[in-house]
Enzyme design. Structure first.
Site, PDB file in Angstrom:
ATOM      1  N   SER A 253       0.840  -1.191   0.000  1.00 12.57           N
ATOM      2  CA  SER A 253       0.000   0.000   0.000  1.00 12.57           C
ATOM      3  C   SER A 253       0.881   1.249   0.000  1.00 12.57           C
ATOM      4  CB  SER A 253      -0.955  -0.030   1.189  1.00 12.57           C
ATOM      5  OG  SER A 253      -1.951   0.945   1.065  1.00 12.57           O
ATOM      6  N   ASP A 338      -8.833  -4.962  -5.842  1.00 16.35           N
ATOM      7  CA  ASP A 338      -8.382  -3.911  -4.934  1.00 16.35           C
ATOM      8  C   ASP A 338      -9.184  -2.639  -5.168  1.00 16.35           C
ATOM      9  OD1 ASP A 338      -6.927  -1.949  -3.498  1.00 16.35           O
ATOM     10  OD2 ASP A 338      -5.105  -3.147  -3.694  1.00 16.35           O
ATOM     11  N   HIS A 371      -7.092  -5.495  -1.272  1.00 12.35           N
ATOM     12  CA  HIS A 371      -5.999  -4.754  -0.661  1.00 12.35           C
ATOM     13  C   HIS A 371      -5.580  -5.440   0.638  1.00 12.35           C
ATOM     14  CE1 HIS A 371      -3.812  -0.963  -0.928  1.00 12.35           C
ATOM     15  NE2 HIS A 371      -3.935  -0.800   0.385  1.00 12.35           N
TER      16      HIS A 371
END
Length: 418
Positions: A253, A338, A371
């Site tokens: 991330s 995601d 994610h």
């Protein structure tokens, strides 16, 4: 309320979790945080959700929930949820095949035919017990040294942890792990643990760092801290058994963004392995749409200047703007579902890397992954950890640490009688 009614309610809730895992909503944005957590947990713990729903169903059937039509409706909804959960588990089990295809594409056929036996991964079976205990990260023989100050100011955000085997080194390769959290939250103890414990058990020295967070800190404080940590590693890691000249950077991330930016601007990092990263703060390809919530957050909390007033800052903070032909080898990992970091951005980043880099670029796009999928030990996580190990084994074989290379040269000289 009758047991059949309660069963119907729980069936709808359970099916709702499965639905957002399979088809996560991308609008409206205020719901994305809620649906993300629901989808993330359901996807990576799908087998657990399936077992839980089976037990709930058996309990309600025993309590007479099927005596009413609402109970039968609940059962039908639950059966549909089980089909969805089964598909999610099947998708996760295909992760190894996805990586194998990605390696064939990025490294070329036969990439694994000549592994250096010093680093060749073991052929042990898939570690199902780690999936059964998803939050039990520790491994036999791996020790953790906590809270080393890499700047010297005593600040909590300037501390790092080292994971290593007691007998690691000298000259062991080093992994630098950078946590995510949108540049505003997160800590070194929260991410990358499955990978670090695995690699530490294999002889790597793994270093997990904190860095200053916004809004207290203003960009580029986060990047400067990553660079300072890298400087500390090169100056001190030999004392812990590591090779200061053999550092691979990874993170997810915001950590994926900092991984790419650190590797592309440093010039001496051996490889980068960004997970579900952000590679463009300018939204040049419109991956995040016209209503770019992330850029608004950056303007408010991280950069503290609007895009139009500080475009050069946004551009300089974008890894896409630092791609050159000297970029290190890369393994870029992203999930197709995601909703926080658009997969389209990862595709563009990889396309741009491959267009100019002289080093291999492997791109693994994992079907059904959300994610932060590898934060704990799921089926997908353990396949991914094994795949990263394979990529790093390939790297060590083709670009060994100095100590290993010098040893091989000495042995060669002895065989030749020099």
């Amino acid at each position: 309320m009758a047991s059949s009614d309660w069963y119907l309610i729980l069936s709808v809730i359970g099916a709702g979790f499965t639905l957002v895992a399979l088809r996560p909503p991308r609008r409206p944005q205020f719901l994305m945080g809620i649906t993300f957590f629901a989808a993330w947990l359901t996807t990576e713990l799908a087998a657990w959700f399936l077992v839980f729903q089976v037990l709930i169903t058996l309990g309600f059937v025993a309590a007479g929930a099927l005596a009413e039509w609402t109970g039968w409706l609940g059962l039908a909804i639950t059966l549909a949820s089980w089909v969805g959960l089964g598909y999610i588990v099947h998708s996760a089990r295909r992760t190894a095949q996805v990586f194998a295809a990605a390696f064939d594409e990025g490294l070329g056929p036969g990439w694994g035919d000549a592994f250096d036996p010093t680093w060749a991964p073991s052929t042990q079976r898939f570690e199902w017990r780690r999936v059964v205990l998803p939050f039990s990260f520790r491994r036999a023989g791996v020790e953790r040294r906590r809270g080393l100050d890499y700047v010297g100011d005593g600040a909590k955000r300037h501390r790092l942890d080292i994971y290593k085997r007691a007998d690691a080194g000298p000259g062991a390769p080093v992994l630098l792990q950078i946590h995510g959290g949108a540049w505003v939250v997160g800590a070194k103890e929260q991410q990358g643990l499955p990978l670090m414990y695995h690699l530490a058990a294999r002889g790597w020295i793994c270093v997990a760092i904190n860095y200053r967070l916004s809004p207290k800190a203003t960009w580029p404080a986060q990047l400067l801290d990553c660079q300072a940590a890298l400087t500390w590693v090169r100056a001190n890691i030999a004392q812990h058994g590591g090779d200061p000249n053999y550092v691979v950077v990874t993170g997810g991330s915001a950590g994926g963004h900092l991984t790419a930016l650190t590797a592309l601007t440093d010039g001496h990092v051996r490889a980068m392995v960004p997970f579900y990263g952000i590679y463009d703060w300018t939204n040049r390809f419109n991956q995040r749409g016209r209503n770019d919530g992330m850029r608004k957050m950056l303007a408010r909390l991280v950069i503290k200047q609007p895009f139009d007033a500080a475009r050069d800052v946004y551009e300089d903070a974008s890894p896409m703007n630092h791609i050159t032909d000297s970029a290190p080898p890369a393994l870029v990992i992203h999930g197709t579902l995601d909703t926080l970091a658009p997969v389209a951005e990862a595709r563009e980043f990889v396309r741009m890397l491959r267009a100019v880099s002289h080093k291999p670029v492997v791109y693994a796009e994992l079907p059904g992954a959300h994610h932060a999928f590898e934060v704990f030990q799921s089926i997908r996580t353990m396949h991914t950890v094994a795949a990263v190990d394979l990529f790093l084994t390939w790297l060590l074989t083709h670009d060994p640490p100095r100590a290993v290379a010098e040893l091989a040269a000495d042995q060669s000289s002895e065989r030749l009688g020099r």
